[in-house]
Design a protein around this motif. Structure first.
Motif, PDB file in Angstrom:
ATOM      1  N   LEU A   1      55.886  38.588  39.141  1.00 18.45           N
ATOM      2  CA  LEU A   1      55.268  37.319  39.446  1.00 18.45           C
ATOM      3  C   LEU A   1      53.895  37.552  40.702  1.00 18.45           C
ATOM      4  CD1 LEU A   1      58.530  38.475  41.966  1.00 18.45           C
ATOM      5  CD2 LEU A   1      58.060  36.383  41.005  1.00 18.45           C
ATOM      6  N   ILE A   2      53.185  38.447  40.991  1.00 14.59           N
ATOM      7  CA  ILE A   2      51.730  38.783  40.658  1.00 14.59           C
ATOM      8  C   ILE A   2      50.743  39.097  39.665  1.00 14.59           C
ATOM      9  CG2 ILE A   2      52.140  39.095  43.145  1.00 14.59           C
ATOM     10  CD1 ILE A   2      51.028  41.769  42.533  1.00 14.59           C
ATOM     11  N   GLN A   3      49.556  38.348  39.749  1.00 14.70           N
ATOM     12  CA  GLN A   3      48.637  38.961  38.409  1.00 14.70           C
ATOM     13  C   GLN A   3      47.666  39.630  39.334  1.00 14.70           C
ATOM     14  OE1 GLN A   3      46.940  35.634  36.469  1.00 14.70           O
ATOM     15  NE2 GLN A   3      49.114  34.569  36.075  1.00 14.70           N
ATOM     16  N   VAL A   4      46.890  40.478  38.989  1.00 15.39           N
ATOM     17  CA  VAL A   4      45.719  41.601  38.952  1.00 15.39           C
ATOM     18  C   VAL A   4      44.839  41.181  38.343  1.00 15.39           C
ATOM     19  CG1 VAL A   4      45.574  43.328  39.930  1.00 15.39           C
ATOM     20  CG2 VAL A   4      47.405  42.875  39.770  1.00 15.39           C
ATOM     21  N   GLY A   5      43.707  40.741  39.654  1.00 10.04           N
ATOM     22  CA  GLY A   5      41.954  41.083  38.765  1.00 10.04           C
ATOM     23  C   GLY A   5      41.478  41.808  39.355  1.00 10.04           C
ATOM     24  N   CYS A   6      39.854  41.599  38.670  1.00  9.86           N
ATOM     25  CA  CYS A   6      39.078  42.211  39.337  1.00  9.86           C
ATOM     26  C   CYS A   6      37.713  41.148  39.723  1.00  9.86           C
ATOM     27  CB  CYS A   6      38.573  43.535  38.956  1.00  9.86           C
ATOM     28  SG  CYS A   6      37.438  44.761  39.854  1.00  9.86           S
ATOM     29  N   PHE A   7      36.984  40.413  40.650  1.00  8.62           N
ATOM     30  CA  PHE A   7      36.277  39.528  40.731  1.00  8.62           C
ATOM     31  C   PHE A   7      35.494  40.039  41.230  1.00  8.62           C
ATOM     32  CE2 PHE A   7      40.015  37.516  39.960  1.00  8.62           C
ATOM     33  CZ  PHE A   7      39.869  36.557  38.496  1.00  8.62           C
ATOM     34  N   ASN A   8      34.900  41.236  41.626  1.00 12.64           N
ATOM     35  CA  ASN A   8      34.057  41.728  42.592  1.00 12.64           C
ATOM     36  C   ASN A   8      32.347  41.988  42.344  1.00 12.64           C
ATOM     37  OD1 ASN A   8      35.912  43.125  44.443  1.00 12.64           O
ATOM     38  ND2 ASN A   8      36.736  44.259  42.742  1.00 12.64           N
ATOM     39  N   ARG A   9      31.886  41.833  43.098  1.00 13.16           N
ATOM     40  CA  ARG A   9      30.445  41.184  42.653  1.00 13.16           C
ATOM     41  C   ARG A   9      29.384  42.704  42.417  1.00 13.16           C
ATOM     42  NH1 ARG A   9      26.348  37.792  45.979  1.00 13.16           N
ATOM     43  NH2 ARG A   9      28.298  38.209  46.843  1.00 13.16           N
ATOM     44  N   HIS A  10      30.294  44.200  42.935  1.00  9.38           N
ATOM     45  CA  HIS A  10      29.635  45.626  42.426  1.00  9.38           C
ATOM     46  C   HIS A  10      30.079  45.588  41.378  1.00  9.38           C
ATOM     47  CE1 HIS A  10      26.296  44.508  44.736  1.00  9.38           C
ATOM     48  NE2 HIS A  10      27.013  44.071  45.836  1.00  9.38           N
ATOM     49  N   LEU A  11      30.185  46.800  40.459  1.00 11.08           N
ATOM     50  CA  LEU A  11      31.429  47.409  38.988  1.00 11.08           C
ATOM     51  C   LEU A  11      31.861  48.565  39.847  1.00 11.08           C
ATOM     52  CD1 LEU A  11      28.786  47.143  36.029  1.00 11.08           C
ATOM     53  CD2 LEU A  11      30.961  45.561  36.610  1.00 11.08           C
ATOM     54  N   TYR A  12      30.832  49.266  40.904  1.00  9.09           N
ATOM     55  CA  TYR A  12      31.709  50.423  42.076  1.00  9.09           C
ATOM     56  C   TYR A  12      32.802  49.607  42.553  1.00  9.09           C
ATOM     57  CZ  TYR A  12      28.667  49.065  45.412  1.00  9.09           C
ATOM     58  OH  TYR A  12      27.837  48.516  46.106  1.00  9.09           O
ATOM     59  N   ASP A  13      32.925  48.653  43.092  1.00 12.53           N
ATOM     60  CA  ASP A  13      33.731  47.584  43.601  1.00 12.53           C
ATOM     61  C   ASP A  13      34.960  47.801  43.430  1.00 12.53           C
ATOM     62  OD1 ASP A  13      35.372  46.515  45.750  1.00 12.53           O
ATOM     63  OD2 ASP A  13      33.989  45.374  46.056  1.00 12.53           O
ATOM     64  N   ARG A  14      35.933  48.725  43.324  1.00 16.50           N
ATOM     65  CA  ARG A  14      36.981  49.001  42.602  1.00 16.50           C
ATOM     66  C   ARG A  14      38.686  47.519  43.787  1.00 16.50           C
ATOM     67  NH1 ARG A  14      37.931  54.304  41.095  1.00 16.50           N
ATOM     68  NH2 ARG A  14      39.373  54.729  43.001  1.00 16.50           N
ATOM     69  N   ILE A  15      37.430  46.951  44.286  1.00 15.93           N
ATOM     70  CA  ILE A  15      38.750  46.215  45.235  1.00 15.93           C
ATOM     71  C   ILE A  15      39.701  45.571  44.738  1.00 15.93           C
ATOM     72  CG2 ILE A  15      39.638  44.522  47.152  1.00 15.93           C
ATOM     73  CD1 ILE A  15      37.585  45.941  48.821  1.00 15.93           C
ATOM     74  N   LYS A  16      40.873  45.364  44.026  1.00 10.85           N
ATOM     75  CA  LYS A  16      42.028  44.216  43.301  1.00 10.85           C
ATOM     76  C   LYS A  16      42.157  43.447  44.163  1.00 10.85           C
ATOM     77  CE  LYS A  16      43.724  47.935  40.959  1.00 10.85           C
ATOM     78  NZ  LYS A  16      45.159  48.808  40.740  1.00 10.85           N
ATOM     79  N   TRP A  17      42.259  42.063  43.414  1.00  9.47           N
ATOM     80  CA  TRP A  17      42.049  40.888  43.393  1.00  9.47           C
ATOM     81  C   TRP A  17      43.491  40.098  43.615  1.00  9.47           C
ATOM     82  CZ3 TRP A  17      38.252  36.405  44.283  1.00  9.47           C
ATOM     83  CH2 TRP A  17      37.069  37.250  44.878  1.00  9.47           C
ATOM     84  N   TYR A  18      44.469  39.559  44.201  1.00  8.70           N
ATOM     85  CA  TYR A  18      46.022  39.063  43.565  1.00  8.70           C
ATOM     86  C   TYR A  18      46.043  37.734  43.971  1.00  8.70           C
ATOM     87  CZ  TYR A  18      46.510  44.269  44.765  1.00  8.70           C
ATOM     88  OH  TYR A  18      46.597  45.206  45.029  1.00  8.70           O
ATOM     89  N   SER A  19      47.155  36.973  42.829  1.00 10.15           N
ATOM     90  CA  SER A  19      47.504  36.048  42.759  1.00 10.15           C
ATOM     91  C   SER A  19      48.938  35.461  42.326  1.00 10.15           C
ATOM     92  CB  SER A  19      46.309  34.934  42.195  1.00 10.15           C
ATOM     93  OG  SER A  19      46.410  33.401  41.992  1.00 10.15           O
ATOM     94  N   VAL A  20      49.319  34.624  42.546  1.00 13.58           N
ATOM     95  CA  VAL A  20      50.743  34.709  42.489  1.00 13.58           C
ATOM     96  C   VAL A  20      51.113  33.983  40.841  1.00 13.58           C
ATOM     97  CG1 VAL A  20      51.623  35.024  44.245  1.00 13.58           C
ATOM     98  CG2 VAL A  20      51.104  32.651  43.372  1.00 13.58           C
ATOM     99  N   ASP A  21      52.022  34.070  40.590  1.00 14.17           N
ATOM    100  CA  ASP A  21      52.804  33.132  38.963  1.00 14.17           C
ATOM    101  C   ASP A  21      53.322  32.193  39.252  1.00 14.17           C
ATOM    102  OD1 ASP A  21      53.180  32.723  36.474  1.00 14.17           O
ATOM    103  OD2 ASP A  21      52.947  34.565  35.407  1.00 14.17           O
ATOM    104  N   LEU A  22      53.292  31.028  39.360  1.00 15.93           N
ATOM    105  CA  LEU A  22      53.939  30.127  39.661  1.00 15.93           C
ATOM    106  C   LEU A  22      55.102  29.836  38.850  1.00 15.93           C
ATOM    107  CD1 LEU A  22      51.163  27.504  41.110  1.00 15.93           C
ATOM    108  CD2 LEU A  22      52.916  28.750  41.994  1.00 15.93           C
ATOM    109  N   GLY A  23      54.612  30.111  37.693  1.00 13.27           N
ATOM    110  CA  GLY A  23      55.794  29.814  36.840  1.00 13.27           C
ATOM    111  C   GLY A  23      56.971  30.703  36.761  1.00 13.27           C
ATOM    112  N   LYS A  24      56.418  32.064  37.393  1.00  7.01           N
ATOM    113  CA  LYS A  24      58.022  32.927  37.032  1.00  7.01           C
ATOM    114  C   LYS A  24      58.788  33.144  38.558  1.00  7.01           C
ATOM    115  CE  LYS A  24      58.150  37.098  35.140  1.00  7.01           C
ATOM    116  NZ  LYS A  24      58.926  37.361  33.841  1.00  7.01           N
TER     117      LYS A  24
END
Length: 141
Positions: free
Chosen positions: A79-102
């Motif tokens: 239902l969600i996708q998880v990504g990492c779009f942070n500026r710094h490599l040491y920043d491990r905050i996760k990003w979340y989006s929804v999967d519309l098809g699912k």
């Protein structure tokens, strides 16, 4: 003042109340970002926070362990996708989006009432980047 907590009853039935509430929050923030045209990455609108922030801001007083479990259930269910779009490599905050098809397969009524803005805003011709891309000029901060 008591505030109502919204969630999909279908997601609740399949994955539990905590996951349904977290899922609604992810949908809300991704939808808000879509309406403001922020955090568009790999053709999807995303939201991000640390588990601690999700826990601290939870109206339901979820523990960090409950937040992690809910996100794992949502990810495993697709239902969600998880990504990492942070500026710094040491920043491990996760990003979340929804999967519309699912979501449409699981709960069409929820999709219609909650996620219509996504369909209007997402541009399928958007340049596709790796979910782990670190494009400093396009971080949405």
């Amino acid at each position: 003042m008591v505030q109502a907590v919204k969630y999909s009853s279908v997601v609740c039935e399949k994955l539990g109340l905590n996951a349904a509430i977290i899922f609604h929050n992810v949908c809300y923030w991704c939808n808000k970002n879509a309406s403001e045209n922020r955090n568009l990455k790999v053709g999807l609108y995303w939201t991000f926070n640390s588990v601690k922030v999700w826990s601290d801001k939870s109206k339901c007083n979820f523990s960090q362990a409950q937040i992690k479990t809910a996100f794992l259930k949502l990810k495993d269910a697709g239902l969600i996708q998880v990504g990492c779009f942070n500026r710094h490599l040491y920043d491990r905050i996760k990003w979340y989006s929804v999967d519309l098809g699912k979501i449409e397969l699981l709960d069409p009524d929820y999709t219609e009432s909650t996620l219509e803005e996504f369909r209007k805003k997402i541009n399928p011709s958007e340049t596709i980047l790796s979910p782990h891309a670190r494009d400093e000029d396009d971080l949405g901060f």
